[in-house]
Write a protein that holds these residues in place. Structure first.
Motif, PDB file in Angstrom:
ATOM      1  N   ILE A  19     -68.129  -0.123  34.883  1.00 32.02           N
ATOM      2  CA  ILE A  19     -68.528   0.144  36.262  1.00 32.02           C
ATOM      3  C   ILE A  19     -69.308   1.457  36.349  1.00 32.02           C
ATOM      4  O   ILE A  19     -70.407   1.516  36.914  1.00 32.02           O
ATOM      5  N   GLY A  20     -68.760   2.513  35.770  1.00 29.21           N
ATOM      6  CA  GLY A  20     -69.419   3.815  35.841  1.00 29.21           C
ATOM      7  C   GLY A  20     -70.735   3.812  35.077  1.00 29.21           C
ATOM      8  O   GLY A  20     -71.759   4.312  35.560  1.00 29.21           O
ATOM      9  N   GLY A  21     -70.734   3.240  33.884  1.00 38.65           N
ATOM     10  CA  GLY A  21     -71.925   3.243  33.044  1.00 38.65           C
ATOM     11  C   GLY A  21     -73.067   2.468  33.677  1.00 38.65           C
ATOM     12  O   GLY A  21     -74.219   2.924  33.675  1.00 38.65           O
ATOM     13  N   LEU A  38     -75.438   1.652  25.606  1.00 42.80           N
ATOM     14  CA  LEU A  38     -74.739   1.121  24.423  1.00 42.80           C
ATOM     15  C   LEU A  38     -73.370   0.638  24.869  1.00 42.80           C
ATOM     16  O   LEU A  38     -72.560   1.415  25.378  1.00 42.80           O
ATOM     17  N   GLU A  39     -73.113  -0.645  24.715  1.00 41.08           N
ATOM     18  CA  GLU A  39     -71.860  -1.230  25.196  1.00 41.08           C
ATOM     19  C   GLU A  39     -71.106  -1.878  24.039  1.00 41.08           C
ATOM     20  O   GLU A  39     -71.677  -2.592  23.224  1.00 41.08           O
ATOM     21  N   LYS A  40     -69.803  -1.641  24.020  1.00 39.66           N
ATOM     22  CA  LYS A  40     -68.958  -2.172  22.942  1.00 39.66           C
ATOM     23  C   LYS A  40     -68.916  -3.696  22.945  1.00 39.66           C
ATOM     24  O   LYS A  40     -68.990  -4.330  21.893  1.00 39.66           O
ATOM     25  N   ARG A  45     -68.999  -8.735  31.187  1.00 44.78           N
ATOM     26  CA  ARG A  45     -67.562  -9.012  31.284  1.00 44.78           C
ATOM     27  C   ARG A  45     -66.709  -7.968  30.571  1.00 44.78           C
ATOM     28  O   ARG A  45     -65.637  -8.314  30.063  1.00 44.78           O
ATOM     29  N   SER A  46     -67.170  -6.758  30.481  1.00 40.44           N
ATOM     30  CA  SER A  46     -66.414  -5.780  29.702  1.00 40.44           C
ATOM     31  C   SER A  46     -65.618  -4.844  30.593  1.00 40.44           C
ATOM     32  O   SER A  46     -65.897  -4.713  31.779  1.00 40.44           O
ATOM     33  N   GLY A  47     -64.634  -4.210  30.007  1.00 43.20           N
ATOM     34  CA  GLY A  47     -63.915  -3.129  30.675  1.00 43.20           C
ATOM     35  C   GLY A  47     -62.873  -3.599  31.669  1.00 43.20           C
ATOM     36  O   GLY A  47     -62.592  -4.791  31.809  1.00 43.20           O
ATOM     37  N   SER A  48     -62.303  -2.627  32.368  1.00 42.89           N
ATOM     38  CA  SER A  48     -61.190  -2.935  33.260  1.00 42.89           C
ATOM     39  C   SER A  48     -61.639  -3.697  34.502  1.00 42.89           C
ATOM     40  O   SER A  48     -60.829  -4.325  35.173  1.00 42.89           O
ATOM     41  N   GLY A  49     -62.912  -3.625  34.821  1.00 43.43           N
ATOM     42  CA  GLY A  49     -63.413  -4.391  35.974  1.00 43.43           C
ATOM     43  C   GLY A  49     -63.974  -5.752  35.573  1.00 43.43           C
ATOM     44  O   GLY A  49     -64.710  -6.372  36.342  1.00 43.43           O
ATOM     45  N   ASP A  54     -60.515  -5.385  43.829  1.00 47.15           N
ATOM     46  CA  ASP A  54     -60.580  -5.665  45.272  1.00 47.15           C
ATOM     47  C   ASP A  54     -60.387  -4.484  46.205  1.00 47.15           C
ATOM     48  O   ASP A  54     -60.445  -4.650  47.424  1.00 47.15           O
ATOM     49  N   HIS A  55     -60.107  -3.298  45.678  1.00 41.76           N
ATOM     50  CA  HIS A  55     -59.991  -2.126  46.562  1.00 41.76           C
ATOM     51  C   HIS A  55     -60.973  -1.044  46.117  1.00 41.76           C
ATOM     52  O   HIS A  55     -60.937  -0.627  44.952  1.00 41.76           O
ATOM     53  N   PHE A  56     -61.816  -0.594  47.033  1.00 45.83           N
ATOM     54  CA  PHE A  56     -62.846   0.406  46.740  1.00 45.83           C
ATOM     55  C   PHE A  56     -62.579   1.597  47.665  1.00 45.83           C
ATOM     56  O   PHE A  56     -62.901   1.558  48.852  1.00 45.83           O
TER      57      PHE A  56
HETATM   58  C1  LIG Z   1     -56.725  -6.241  36.833  1.00 46.50           C
HETATM   59  C2  LIG Z   1     -57.255  -4.921  37.328  1.00 46.50           C
HETATM   60  C3  LIG Z   1     -57.409  -4.701  38.673  1.00 46.50           C
HETATM   61  C4  LIG Z   1     -57.898  -3.503  39.150  1.00 46.50           C
HETATM   62  N1  LIG Z   1     -58.086  -3.335  40.501  1.00 46.50           N
HETATM   63  C5  LIG Z   1     -58.629  -2.208  40.978  1.00 46.50           C
HETATM   64  C6  LIG Z   1     -58.904  -2.073  42.367  1.00 46.50           C
HETATM   65  O1  LIG Z   1     -58.724  -2.990  43.157  1.00 46.50           O
HETATM   66  N2  LIG Z   1     -59.421  -0.896  42.791  1.00 46.50           N
HETATM   67  C7  LIG Z   1     -59.688   0.135  41.934  1.00 46.50           C
HETATM   68  O2  LIG Z   1     -60.150   1.184  42.399  1.00 46.50           O
HETATM   69  N3  LIG Z   1     -59.491   0.007  40.614  1.00 46.50           N
HETATM   70  C8  LIG Z   1     -58.970  -1.131  40.120  1.00 46.50           C
HETATM   71  N4  LIG Z   1     -58.773  -1.268  38.760  1.00 46.50           N
HETATM   72  C9  LIG Z   1     -59.244  -0.194  37.885  1.00 46.50           C
HETATM   73  C10 LIG Z   1     -60.766  -0.285  37.664  1.00 46.50           C
HETATM   74  O3  LIG Z   1     -61.110  -1.533  37.118  1.00 46.50           O
HETATM   75  C11 LIG Z   1     -61.227   0.836  36.744  1.00 46.50           C
HETATM   76  O4  LIG Z   1     -60.790   2.059  37.283  1.00 46.50           O
HETATM   77  C12 LIG Z   1     -62.742   0.860  36.588  1.00 46.50           C
HETATM   78  O5  LIG Z   1     -63.199  -0.302  35.958  1.00 46.50           O
HETATM   79  C13 LIG Z   1     -63.165   2.089  35.824  1.00 46.50           C
HETATM   80  O6  LIG Z   1     -64.522   2.064  35.508  1.00 46.50           O
HETATM   81  P1  LIG Z   1     -65.052   2.777  34.188  1.00 46.50           P
HETATM   82  O7  LIG Z   1     -66.506   2.683  34.208  1.00 46.50           O
HETATM   83  O8  LIG Z   1     -64.415   4.099  34.067  1.00 46.50           O
HETATM   84  O9  LIG Z   1     -64.428   1.917  33.008  1.00 46.50           O
HETATM   85  P2  LIG Z   1     -64.587   0.374  32.665  1.00 46.50           P
HETATM   86  O10 LIG Z   1     -65.092  -0.381  33.818  1.00 46.50           O
HETATM   87  O11 LIG Z   1     -63.313  -0.037  32.041  1.00 46.50           O
HETATM   88  O12 LIG Z   1     -65.741   0.383  31.577  1.00 46.50           O
HETATM   89  C14 LIG Z   1     -65.627   0.997  30.335  1.00 46.50           C
HETATM   90  C15 LIG Z   1     -66.677   0.371  29.447  1.00 46.50           C
HETATM   91  O13 LIG Z   1     -66.834   1.115  28.262  1.00 46.50           O
HETATM   92  C16 LIG Z   1     -66.932   0.215  27.176  1.00 46.50           C
HETATM   93  N5  LIG Z   1     -66.548   0.966  25.979  1.00 46.50           N
HETATM   94  C17 LIG Z   1     -65.335   1.415  25.604  1.00 46.50           C
HETATM   95  N6  LIG Z   1     -65.429   2.100  24.457  1.00 46.50           N
HETATM   96  C18 LIG Z   1     -66.732   2.099  24.099  1.00 46.50           C
HETATM   97  C19 LIG Z   1     -67.456   2.636  23.011  1.00 46.50           C
HETATM   98  N7  LIG Z   1     -66.866   3.327  22.031  1.00 46.50           N
HETATM   99  N8  LIG Z   1     -68.794   2.432  22.963  1.00 46.50           N
HETATM  100  C20 LIG Z   1     -69.435   1.716  23.927  1.00 46.50           C
HETATM  101  N9  LIG Z   1     -68.785   1.183  24.973  1.00 46.50           N
HETATM  102  C21 LIG Z   1     -67.458   1.381  25.061  1.00 46.50           C
HETATM  103  C22 LIG Z   1     -66.016  -0.914  27.535  1.00 46.50           C
HETATM  104  O14 LIG Z   1     -66.309  -2.076  26.808  1.00 46.50           O
HETATM  105  C23 LIG Z   1     -66.335  -1.049  29.021  1.00 46.50           C
HETATM  106  O15 LIG Z   1     -67.443  -1.850  29.251  1.00 46.50           O
HETATM  107  C24 LIG Z   1     -58.241  -2.470  38.253  1.00 46.50           C
HETATM  108  C25 LIG Z   1     -58.088  -2.674  36.882  1.00 46.50           C
HETATM  109  C26 LIG Z   1     -57.609  -3.887  36.412  1.00 46.50           C
HETATM  110  C27 LIG Z   1     -57.455  -4.084  34.953  1.00 46.50           C
END
Ligand SMILES: Cc1cc2nc3c(=O)[nH]c(=O)nc-3n(C[C@H](O)[C@H](O)[C@H](O)COP(=O)(O)OP(=O)(O)OC[C@H]3O[C@@H](n4cnc5c(N)ncnc54)[C@H](O)[C@@H]3O)c2cc1C
Ligand code: SF4
Ligand code: SF4
Lengths: 561, 77
Positions: A19-21, A38-40, A45-49, A54-56
């Motif tokens: 999401i952040g990237g 660069l994505e792992k 479909r990657s990461g926690s999202g 559903d909550h922002f």
């Molecule tokens: C089931 C579920 C429900 C959720 N519901 C909510 C909600 O309703 N509201 C809310 O605020 N939050 C919710 N969250 C949390 C939310 O999804 C995360 O806080 C959010 O995705 C964080 O974004 P991010 O960019 O930090 O990390 P992520 O979205 O997780 O992305 C990290 C990315 O980095 C990649 N990556 C990791 N390591 C490497 C590497 N070495 N090199 C390259 N790429 C790499 C991963 O593959 C991934 O694509 C939920 C989480 C889950 C699992």
């Protein structure tokens, strides 16, 4: 043997297509920068999202009024608020709704209930509601498409192994290209790097299903890469010692507990908390956001287990809950319940506290999102002095992309792949693939979890101490040395898992150094040798970094608004 | 928690192998049915189930992930 096949150049390198990237990539590209992500795995479909949220969390003056102060207070009082530099919270809130507007415009349904934003859930009765309820089931596809449309190049199946820097600051990153049959190295030279690799799962033994490493609430491929890689090059991390534990259904680990609309009960039906007797879509039972250790406490005192009871929730709200679970990416859980005849309108479902993970603990950023390494920014779950999960990642990612693109002249392109560090790391990772035989990555991964669980345990009902932490650091060093000398990866997949185990070891090491320095008990950081909470530390944050091989811990004042 | 591919429905498009965040599948060659190479590493995110154009993937949740529950009637006694 792994060789360097590709050396690429870009203005802004984004690490992690979560999401952040992706938000960072879109804004940097729209700001005129050349962008590589660069994505792992695959950013669709990657990461926690991956399959939805559903909550922002955000501030919407039209609904909340022009005074931001009550909303700021709500954010800081929420489960997200423990480790905020308030200056960052204010900046986030100011920009937050503009990002929701963009998401909606791009095709993520931020207004699933009509013409305007609706705020629901995670709220105390009679207090402002700051969680915008949305339908995020397609968020990753939409953000991926926008990033490409803006001109960003996304390289999927390219996990980053290490950050590269020189005396001036960041210079790029070393990645493993696993996109084809033969793995190889890619180096990206960059003027600015935005790292956004998400949470750190898999640090501790899974609380529900020991031995099942991938049954985690947050994405198990998020393994603290940002914290580990930045630590290695001397960046400052903050709040690493303060544990965080998520909760949800037992033994099927899954985040998203607040989408359940029900009340928490003891086995005899008595309510766990004082907040509501009946849950609705607007105000659920916030007991376990507040009394975070509830599910563990009631097991330890014998009064449990604790259940979520949705039977008092009206039929319309039950339908609403099911739709919410789909927006939230809980499809596998729903399918399982349907298959097994588990019906929340008839059954109480036991909830539990999951093992500790890192979210909102990690890199220290300044008001522009830049870390202590010049030109290196950090966004999302791996930031240590701000946390707002999905919206935190989105908003900071966006602001950092903007800032990086606007300040390219303060970065330069250098031959990062020729640095001693890059050469050393390429040889290091190659050794796991080329040695003829050896240990499996899982042995290293389990070893780390054992040590974390025993010597850097998180509360409730478990303690840390000087002697335990010192022993833990010693054992971790032993494990690392043995693992580095022995782990054999049969292919790129196994190499990636080994790399993750070493990343997690770095995270574990930092946690233990910081936990030693925090000579008090606070939240789930429970010290048997310092059992009190020291009020003098309430407005202080603890930073850790490495300089010339030495670990440096420093306390600083929390940055006020 | 291995995902299970229905061999009769799968057209070997490779989507599941490409999008799985955990790299659970391996596809030997285009058009071939992927193998579930690392089933234990599945995170039950459901992406493969959702994105398979032929609805050929389902998840087999391991026995021990059992989602503990009771009849809610006990709360009223
Ligand atoms: C089931 C579920 C429900 C959720 N519901 C909510 C909600 O309703 N509201 C809310 O605020 N939050 C919710 N969250 C949390 C939310 O999804 C995360 O806080 C959010 O995705 C964080 O974004 P991010 O960019 O930090 O990390 P992520 O979205 O997780 O992305 C990290 C990315 O980095 C990649 N990556 C990791 N390591 C490497 C590497 N070495 N090199 C390259 N790429 C790499 C991963 O593959 C991934 O694509 C939920 C989480 C889950 C699992
Ligand atoms: S459910 Fe998710 S982690 Fe499991 S195989 Fe499917 S895509 Fe991969
Ligand atoms: S996505 Fe479906 S059809 Fe395509 S390879 Fe996978 S199982 Fe087969």
């Amino acid at each position: 043997m792994l060789t360097l096949k590709n050396t690429l150049e870009t203005d802004v390198l984004v690490i992690g297509g979560g999401i952040g990237g992706l938000c960072a990539a879109i804004s940097a590209a729209q700001g005129g920068a050349k962008v590589i992500v660069l994505e792992k795995a695959n950013s669709r479909r990657s990461g926690s999202g991956a399959t939805g949220n559903d909550h922002f969390t955000c501030y919407y003056p039209k609904a909340h009024g022009n005074d931001m102060a009550p909303i700021l207070k709500e954010l800081l009082d929420s489960m997200l608020g423990l480790c905020h530099d308030t200056r960052l919270s204010v900046r986030f809130l100011e920009r937050s709704i503009s990002i929701a507007d963009k998401w909606h415009e791009w095709g993520i349904n931020m207004k699933p209930f009509g013409d305007d934003y609706v705020f629901m859930g995670h709220a105390f009765p009679n207090r402002p509601r700051i969680f915008l309820k949305y339908d995020g089931h397609n968020q990753k596809q939409v953000l991926t498409a926008q990033a490409k449309k803006a001109g960003a190049v996304i390289l999927n199946h390219h996990p980053v192994l290490d950050l590269l820097r020189n005396d001036e600051g960041i210079t790029g990153a070393l990645a493993l290209d696993m996109s084809g049959k033969e793995p190889s190295y890619t180096v990206v030279r960059a003027k600015k790097v935005i790292i956004a690799t998400g949470a750190a799962s898999r640090l501790y033994p899974p609380a529900g299903t020991p031995g099942w490493l991938f049954n985690t609430a947050f994405c198990p491929s998020c393994t603290g890469a940002a914290q580990a890689q930045s630590w290695r090059i001397g960046a400052k991390l903050v709040n690493m010692e303060l544990p965080n534990r998520h909760a949800g259904p037992k033994y099927f680990s899954r985040a998203g507990k607040s989408t359940w609309i029900g009340v928490y009960r003891y086995p005899d039906g008595k309510l766990l908390g004082p907040f509501v007797t009946k849950a609705t879509r607007e105000v659920g039972d916030i007991t376990c956001d507040v009394w975070n250790s509830a599910y563990s406490d009631v097991l330890m005192n014998g009064r449990g287990p604790a259940y979520i009871d949705c039977t008092g929730t009206g039929p319309e709200d039950m339908k609403f809950m099911r739709a919410g679970m789909i927006s939230e990416g809980l499809g596998a859980l729903l399918d399982y319940m349907d298959d097994k005849g588990i019906d929340p309108s008839k059954h109480g479902v036991e909830f539990m506290q999951y093992e500790p993970h890192l979210i909102g603990r990690g890199l220290e950023i300044d008001i522009n999102g830049e870390t202590s390494v010049h030109g290196l920014y950090a966004a999302g779950d791996m930031v240590g002095n701000f946390r707002s999960d999905i919206s935190g990642a989105a908003v900071w990612g966006w602001m950092e992309g903007e800032h990086a693109a606007a300040n390219l002249e303060s970065g330069s392109l250098v031959e990062a792949e020729k640095s001693e560090w890059a050469q050393e790391r390429m040889a290091y990772y190659d050794s796991f693939l080329t040695r003829p035989s050896g240990a499996h990555w899982k042995e290293a991964a389990l070893g780390l979890q054992q040590i974390m669980g025993d010597y850097a345990a998180a509360g409730p009902h478990r303690v840390r101490s000087e002697t335990l932490l010192c022993a833990g650091l010693k054992y971790l060093a032993d494990l690392r040395r043995n693992a580095e000398a022995n782990v054999k990866a049969a292919n790129a997949h196994e190499l990636l898992r080994a790399v993750e185990a070493f990343e997690l070891m770095d995270n574990g090491e930092v946690i233990m150094h910081a936990a030693r320095e925090r000579k008090e008990s606070r939240g789930m950081h429970q010290r048997s040798d310092y059992t009190f909470t020291n009020p003098l530390l309430s407005d202080k944050f603890l930073t850790v970094r490495k300089e010339n091989g030495n670990v440096i811990t420093e306390w600083r004042q929390r940055w006020s608004a | 928690m291995p995902p299970v591919i229905n061999q009769d429905l799968c057209i070997g498009c490779g989507t599941c192998a490409d999008i799985c965040p955990m790299n659970v599948f391996e596809q030997e060659a285009p058009k071939m049915v992927p193998t579930v190479a690392y089933g234990e590493e599945c995170w039950h995110c459901n992406a493969c189930v959702l994105d398979c154009p032929k609805k050929a993937v389902s998840l087999r949740i391991p026995l021990n992930y059992m989602l503990l529950h009771v009849d809610a009637a006990q709360f009223k006694e």
